[in-house]
Motif scaffolding. Structure first.
Motif, PDB file in Angstrom:
ATOM      1  N   PHE A  91       0.812  -1.212   0.000  1.00 16.02           N
ATOM      2  CA  PHE A  91       0.000   0.000   0.000  1.00 16.02           C
ATOM      3  C   PHE A  91       0.846   1.262   0.000  1.00 16.02           C
ATOM      4  CE2 PHE A  91      -2.611   3.165   2.437  1.00 16.02           C
ATOM      5  CZ  PHE A  91      -3.597   3.337   1.479  1.00 16.02           C
ATOM      6  N   ILE A  92       2.126   1.112   0.303  1.00 24.61           N
ATOM      7  CA  ILE A  92       2.968   2.289   0.495  1.00 24.61           C
ATOM      8  C   ILE A  92       3.153   3.101  -0.785  1.00 24.61           C
ATOM      9  CG2 ILE A  92       5.312   1.433   0.011  1.00 24.61           C
ATOM     10  CD1 ILE A  92       5.992   2.601   2.868  1.00 24.61           C
ATOM     11  N   SER A  93       2.957   2.473  -1.924  1.00 26.68           N
ATOM     12  CA  SER A  93       3.110   3.189  -3.198  1.00 26.68           C
ATOM     13  C   SER A  93       1.856   3.976  -3.571  1.00 26.68           C
ATOM     14  CB  SER A  93       3.435   2.196  -4.320  1.00 26.68           C
ATOM     15  OG  SER A  93       2.369   1.270  -4.485  1.00 26.68           O
ATOM     16  N   GLU A  94       0.805   3.876  -2.746  1.00 28.20           N
ATOM     17  CA  GLU A  94      -0.447   4.559  -3.067  1.00 28.20           C
ATOM     18  C   GLU A  94      -0.443   6.027  -2.630  1.00 28.20           C
ATOM     19  OE1 GLU A  94      -3.008   3.196  -4.800  1.00 28.20           O
ATOM     20  OE2 GLU A  94      -1.632   1.504  -5.050  1.00 28.20           O
ATOM     21  N   LYS A  95       0.394   6.344  -1.656  1.00 32.27           N
ATOM     22  CA  LYS A  95       0.432   7.723  -1.155  1.00 32.27           C
ATOM     23  C   LYS A  95       1.874   8.140  -0.907  1.00 32.27           C
ATOM     24  CE  LYS A  95      -2.245   7.375   2.526  1.00 32.27           C
ATOM     25  NZ  LYS A  95      -3.073   7.795   3.680  1.00 32.27           N
ATOM     26  N   SER A  96       2.097   9.443  -0.922  1.00 29.08           N
ATOM     27  CA  SER A  96       3.427   9.970  -0.619  1.00 29.08           C
ATOM     28  C   SER A  96       3.645   9.977   0.891  1.00 29.08           C
ATOM     29  CB  SER A  96       3.572  11.388  -1.155  1.00 29.08           C
ATOM     30  OG  SER A  96       2.756  12.280  -0.408  1.00 29.08           O
TER      31      SER A  96
END
Length: 218
Positions: A91-96
């Motif tokens: 999920f870490i690539s979904e938000k900065s």
């Protein structure tokens, strides 16, 4: 907890070290959002990666310098606590990182490792590679340690605070380099933190301890 339990004692002493550094990073060197805090309400900030993540970077280091924990344990904990939670989190690539910081009040989520704790994990990785980068570019004359001393003089002693844009300018002014692209990739963007690449630059190699896929279901 039982302080006679070695595992609990290690957890306790690291928690104490982390909170003690907060006397410096956020109590004195303070983002603008936290200038006048009223603990009866929330304070939204896109700088929690700096407040918590950079503090987390300094959790182990004084303990190692004091001989309380070994440098090898510091590295192992960094892999377990910072690297693995980041690189096992799809999920870490979904938000900065800045967005994760602002959304940290969603801490009632059933999956905190995917939400508010990202500021600690990924913020700690960013702190480490920034420190390595400055050190290698300047033969250790510019370091994250020095930057915090700079903030103490330029922010705390002068009664100033800072926002995200000002923090970038402060880093640039201190280091003599332009870290705009660095911020765009790892703070305001979703590029993976090149942790292994930076470890290689200081003579360390990161290897997986087992070669098998994990479905992600428990």
């Amino acid at each position: 907890g039982n302080l006679d339990d070695p595992d609990y004692y290690k957890f306790f002493i690291m928690t104490e070290s982390h909170e003690f550094f907060h006397l410096y990073n956020v109590k004195r060197v303070r983002p603008t959002e936290y200038a006048n805090t009223d603990f009866r309400q929330e304070y939204y900030s896109d700088l929690l990666w700096f407040v918590e993540g950079f503090t987390d970077y300094y959790t182990d280091r004084p303990l190692s310098k004091a001989g309380i924990i070994s440098s090898s344990k510091v590295l192992n904990r960094y892999i377990d606590y910072n690297y693995n939670p980041v690189f096992n989190n799809t999920f870490i690539s979904e938000k900065s990182l800045a967005e994760f910081s602002f959304d940290a009040w969603l801490r009632d989520s059933a999956i905190p490792d995917n939400t508010h704790r990202v500021c600690y994990y990924k913020g700690g990785l960013v702190a480490r590679i920034l420190d390595i980068d400055m050190r290698l570019k300047t033969n250790h004359t510019k370091t994250l340690d020095g930057f915090f001393r700079f903030l103490y003089d330029d922010i705390y002693k002068k009664g100033n605070t800072f926002n995200s844009a000002q923090l970038l300018n402060l880093i640039n002014n201190y280091s003599g380099f332009n870290y705009s692209t660095f911020f765009d990739k790892y703070i305001y963007g979703t590029d993976p933190v090149p942790f292994q690449e930076y470890l290689n630059k200081i003579g360390l190699e990161l290897k997986a301890d087992k070669k098998q896929a994990f479905l992600g279901v428990k």
